[in-house]
Design a protein around this motif. Sequence first.
Motif: not given
Lengths: 314, 314, 314, 314, 314, 314
Positions: E90-95, F210-218
């Motif tokens: 979930k800490n997707a921005a910081e991998n 809740s949009f977009p699903p998950g964490i990362l934006q587009s």
Amino acid sequence: MFYHVKDLQFNARVSKPDPAFATLLLEQFGGANGELAAALRYFAQAFGARNPYPDKYDMLMDIATEEFSHLEIVGATIQMLLTGINGDLKNAAENSEIMQLLDGKASKENMIHKGMIAPQFLVGSAGSPCYTNSQGVPWTAAYINSDGQGDLTSDLRSDIAAETRAKMVYEYLLQFTDDPYVKETLNFLMTREVAHFQMFEAALESINPSFPPGILQSDPRYSNLYFNFSNGNDYRGPWNEGTSTQFGEDIQFITDPIRYSLETNGLLNQQADGTDRTNESVREMDKELSELRSKEIKTASKMENMHWNSSTDT
Amino acid sequence: MFYHVKDLQFNARVSKPDPAFATLLLEQFGGANGELAAALRYFAQAFGARNPYPDKYDMLMDIATEEFSHLEIVGATIQMLLTGINGDLKNAAENSEIMQLLDGKASKENMIHKGMIAPQFLVGSAGSPCYTNSQGVPWTAAYINSDGQGDLTSDLRSDIAAETRAKMVYEYLLQFTDDPYVKETLNFLMTREVAHFQMFEAALESINPSFPPGILQSDPRYSNLYFNFSNGNDYRGPWNEGTSTQFGEDIQFITDPIRYSLETNGLLNQQADGTDRTNESVREMDKELSELRSKEIKTASKMENMHWNSSTDT
Amino acid sequence: MFYHVKDLQFNARVSKPDPAFATLLLEQFGGANGELAAALRYFAQAFGARNPYPDKYDMLMDIATEEFSHLEIVGATIQMLLTGINGDLKNAAENSEIMQLLDGKASKENMIHKGMIAPQFLVGSAGSPCYTNSQGVPWTAAYINSDGQGDLTSDLRSDIAAETRAKMVYEYLLQFTDDPYVKETLNFLMTREVAHFQMFEAALESINPSFPPGILQSDPRYSNLYFNFSNGNDYRGPWNEGTSTQFGEDIQFITDPIRYSLETNGLLNQQADGTDRTNESVREMDKELSELRSKEIKTASKMENMHWNSSTDT
Amino acid sequence: MFYHVKDLQFNARVSKPDPAFATLLLEQFGGANGELAAALRYFAQAFGARNPYPDKYDMLMDIATEEFSHLEIVGATIQMLLTGINGDLKNAAENSEIMQLLDGKASKENMIHKGMIAPQFLVGSAGSPCYTNSQGVPWTAAYINSDGQGDLTSDLRSDIAAETRAKMVYEYLLQFTDDPYVKETLNFLMTREVAHFQMFEAALESINPSFPPGILQSDPRYSNLYFNFSNGNDYRGPWNEGTSTQFGEDIQFITDPIRYSLETNGLLNQQADGTDRTNESVREMDKELSELRSKEIKTASKMENMHWNSSTDT
Amino acid sequence: MFYHVKDLQFNARVSKPDPAFATLLLEQFGGANGELAAALRYFAQAFGARNPYPDKYDMLMDIATEEFSHLEIVGATIQMLLTGINGDLKNAAENSEIMQLLDGKASKENMIHKGMIAPQFLVGSAGSPCYTNSQGVPWTAAYINSDGQGDLTSDLRSDIAAETRAKMVYEYLLQFTDDPYVKETLNFLMTREVAHFQMFEAALESINPSFPPGILQSDPRYSNLYFNFSNGNDYRGPWNEGTSTQFGEDIQFITDPIRYSLETNGLLNQQADGTDRTNESVREMDKELSELRSKEIKTASKMENMHWNSSTDT
Amino acid sequence: MFYHVKDLQFNARVSKPDPAFATLLLEQFGGANGELAAALRYFAQAFGARNPYPDKYDMLMDIATEEFSHLEIVGATIQMLLTGINGDLKNAAENSEIMQLLDGKASKENMIHKGMIAPQFLVGSAGSPCYTNSQGVPWTAAYINSDGQGDLTSDLRSDIAAETRAKMVYEYLLQFTDDPYVKETLNFLMTREVAHFQMFEAALESINPSFPPGILQSDPRYSNLYFNFSNGNDYRGPWNEGTSTQFGEDIQFITDPIRYSLETNGLLNQQADGTDRTNESVREMDKELSELRSKEIKTASKMENMHWNSSTDT
């Protein structure tokens, strides 16, 4: 009919080989939520839509074709990530280089992460993509056949969910590479799932009514019951109290479902409560929608001497 | 990147609905020897060929794209053969018509041959094609993954065999319909398999040497032995007497393989006989071909900052 | 009926345990191109050939039986490569040894390459071969069922391709072991695929005509067209210029297939060009071959009171 | 190594073609409980037994080989039941006969029961057996891989159950044909399953101890508990009262398992009751058996320069 | 109807995360011999037993429900073993953290054993259990469908074998973890398989007769033959000499099965030997048991206006 | 932990046997959109939710448990629809009755619709439900594994789509029976899918964002592009003109995607247009949400000495 142009829709690039990440990336080539699944899902759904709903057919084929192009982008990226393997394997008379890789003693050690490269890249496809997920499970149409049900109010909802899942896989994949070129491609592909999500949503919203999916309404005696089947540490939330999202019926929380079923003769004695819908209003709606939808479809197709191409129409 | 035109490559037509034949025709949509299998097989093989053998890549992508177009022709034909089912199913409030069909009492009796329509057309896809064979088995990449081995001398042979099999399925299908429109389409599709067969054959012949497939030669001690493992009613023919087709070695017929194995210490004591090839000549050839092929491949790809699109080449 | 002798056809040997290579070697035990696939493919094809073509039946059963013997050789080699695992697992009350192996701290570290041993050897078969490929995918008859089509002109071509692929897998496997004993066995098995290839080729050549496979000829309007469906960086070669390999027809190169299809009413208006074959000559040939082949088969079998054993024939 | 004799072990006969029954009979050719499953199950189990338990290896290979011979009997019977189909299909230029069969108008109507003949016999194998069950599902090693666990006390129990199931399938099949020749063959095959059952049972009884299977004993705190998890219309029987079959422990019936788990801190506080076995006695037995079995296996195999053939032993 | 309580039957605990062992433990969640297979096997068998054999139905549902509870225990343990993965993802921005794990440079190196963590935990379920075995193969009902045959004398034998296999998997798993909490849970689950084994055995013993399984007796001509099909290093034991375990017939050892079959006209001329059973006694028993069992079942079910709930019985 | 009560949640009834409809109804027992798929989908998703989102865990387990109860209702209905088959099969010594059924001569002709009863009911389960779809394809977790991704914003969307599909199957099934009792049960089950749909929707709406699903934006450069990849008979609609549904960005319609890709260097030169979102705003949002969600999850779980039961919490 399809046509192919040798350049990719997105100019995929790769900094250096990385077979371990290629293995993970198979998830988007031959995985359950990958590009092959997406392309074939929309392609199959399109056939039934063609006559009665040519606008939705157009959209489905636009997106299906784009997904085939994305499948190619993923495959090209995997191929570049595997650069070197095939050439090494062709040097079959002299196997020292690969043995070194596997023994982890050579300088190419970082190229093949120990134990994470799929065996199929070594003794199967010999350094090319194949239609499996990241664990080697062959792609199966079981992933998608159930998503085509001959009704756009269901198919489009399956598509929205499918785009959701594909987006998530790209999000996870992005965390396992630090190749800026590969990230750039994954970022493009992930974004397109978000774009498709909104297209399918817009298409669904253009159909009225679209809930419940299909034709038949639901029974007002059972549509607003919440059965508290899991006991201990119970929670209340908008899903089991207040009004339901689509029908706006008052949710009936059944605290002890077993006792309730036994006391209502297995729910046969259940009466509708907390809803304005009645058995009669439901039957009415069933008939109305049956006529509407079957007429839309039947009038759009003739039953004999059919052909597909528009050029033959006149 | 792919592009789609809404008209079919071949103007498929259908005289009248025939769900039973649609069920059989699924064999070419989602069956082991069907068009999906063909398209995806060549598409996957193409990736590895792109850099070192761009001419073969061009051919593989030409044919892969045509096969996608054929998949669409088959799907469109199935869709037309199923005309009427979806419209009936949408008339959900009034189910008498379909019940009549199934009871075989109505005048539409001949439309659905009793017991031969796939259940998936009724409760699954509701009158549209889906990716299964004629018995409902979901398409699986297990059908084709093994056909891509990163070596054109093997891949093209798999392709020749695959076109052979696809031709046979069309030949059999042609015997189960008497709709002249459908026969016309099947005849076109069958012919294209014959055409592709010859293309792959020509491509294979343009590679030298191409036998044995791959790099490594075979051991002259074992390459011309024929073991008579099945006893009784034995036959002799060019496969077990005379000279072998490719190497021209004298075939050694071993009448009693069990005794022979036991007497040669499990063939460890076997000596080459009836051949000019030697252990040395084989090693020589192994090395030569290893160098040739690995060089072809390695020189065609750089190992860093790779990209796919030709427009970026300069 | 089968018979078994406990010694192997080839005296397989192993220098020391190597579970990682055993995992890769599963590809030839339970993989798509492995020995089980080979044995069962020819065995199934043989049934239909028995009455009309007893010589080909003999060959198919000779080779099928040899492939069962090869399956046993591969299994025995895997078993020897896994020596030690089962005995360790039986020492269940004292698990230190295996834990050491997995932690990579013990001297047996080299025995189990980290991360490359299949989990099935540890918690499934406990140190014995099982019918999966190198990634644990269970063997499926989907690999081979489509190779038996009740026609030797197709079946033998599938067999030639299958031997090709099996040869390649051995070639790749040879590069991942340096155990001279194991190499010796793999070399024998690889050579036998080359031998079988030539046998099937000789058998195919003994059938006339054998092209196109099956009975039905192909439509002269479509058999020599090449559709240039993949655009950019186009190549010409013997597959899309000159004459076709089998029919010797002049290949027609269609530069822009989409325009061509649209202009010919989806190829319905296409006329034969560059060929001497005509609709009439094709129908003639269809009938002739139909009579020939169906007669061969029908006269070889009686339709009642059938039996299989030759001893009952009189 | 295997050997083949062209006559069948049992002289299978067929009165007249019956494609519908051939379809059902596929259950014993390529079904979950069929002869292929049986043959391959015992064949795989045999590898691990060879060194430490050569007597059981001999039995497993005797029976495996017999099952291959039975597979051939079933295949031959299917082939005879399908007589006529292939010859008809080869008459490809003239399809009237088969169309008549399918339309049910011709005198051969009784030959192909409408709707029960597998499509694969028509457009796939063209009148020959293939490795699917009676519904067309391809045979998968998922049926049997889990039956080989590298321990005869478990493998033989799986074999006993497998023979049981195979017997049942023959019993059911016998009720769907009235061809006395076919019944005669099915009766033989069914009887052999009964015979094999007793052989495996005898082999299991010759191993001591064999319960529990494997090495590790079970925890006396949990081995004699019966949890009454399904409520209403409860029954008592020797499975939940009295003493347990193997250990002779007093069965503890837990009337309300949920309350019981909650009150014992999820069974962590459970004490052994109704048994003489103790934690200590269990550990003792674990160690003893670990030593015994691991020694049996380890002493039977050397760890280097292994070979398989006995002829090399000296 | 089912009910759920949020606490587990057994209070599963985990000392610290261990994704590698979680991967192995999947074998009991979604593997061939795992808890899902067990629960669904007994659940399906129960339906047919309900009316005629309500006591066995009760037992099957008691155990099926317990197995669902065990599935939950295994899933909970896997979830705990994977703690940390989902939060990291979930800490997707910081991998950086996960990359460190995979590069094996960080202090968490021991958490993820290199190369042994299933990719599905990283890019699929993101740190939760899913229904695959330890190698990523999706759970399939092919594992268990053949275990339900509508006859308790066969179903219970399949259950005994299934409990045997499940016990073995726990025994093997116990050797790959040294977390005392996890061992404690595995020990409980392993013991329950031993307990269930004995329950099924007791239930089987309560049915008379139960051998052979099903109804039909076996042919006395073939039931006591032992075919010595595997040659060399032959052994004799209670399975091929003396009397058979159930019928007590004298075993007939056939030294050379091929000669024997040929000489007896494919066993058609075989006469019963070493047994008191005759064709007549067998037919008698067949009829007797047919009447008994079919009556038990038919009288227990009415053929119209059926319902399931007991509360409606009066 | 689960608990079972022998009465069904809904008092399912059946007027008279109907094996043909039982075959179709298998779609809801062991089909891709059936009750087993539903129950196991939510059950697996629940594990990851338990600690951080106990309210959603409660809902998932409530619904999962209800779906298990529905699986039982479907199984019970199939069992009742098959009444008579097992009793007939047990009458194994006298097979005339079933043969009459199959020959269609007896008065029970209407009970088994010719050709539509699954063979598995005859030679497999012998009149009981098993885990296949209506065509005999074994249930596979490939249907659902991809629906659990460790993120409720995706899982709940998959659940909404899954309930949609299950509703459709009931709608179709309702059209193939006219047994009023069976219709009553199907109507209940169909309604519950509609109810669950709304619950999952409410739960999704309670998560923000809740949009977009998950964490990362587009990526704002690619999120509002529509590629017109399918040419001919093009349509415009809210999915390719106006503003996008979630971001409200201006949709950019790309008429000729191939030219566009080539001219933008494979979209590498693409600039964001028609959107307020920027690369910076996206990165910002990525970080913010990463912190939020990873913290939610990490703080909810400790990393050592974990346990599952709440009773141990204090």
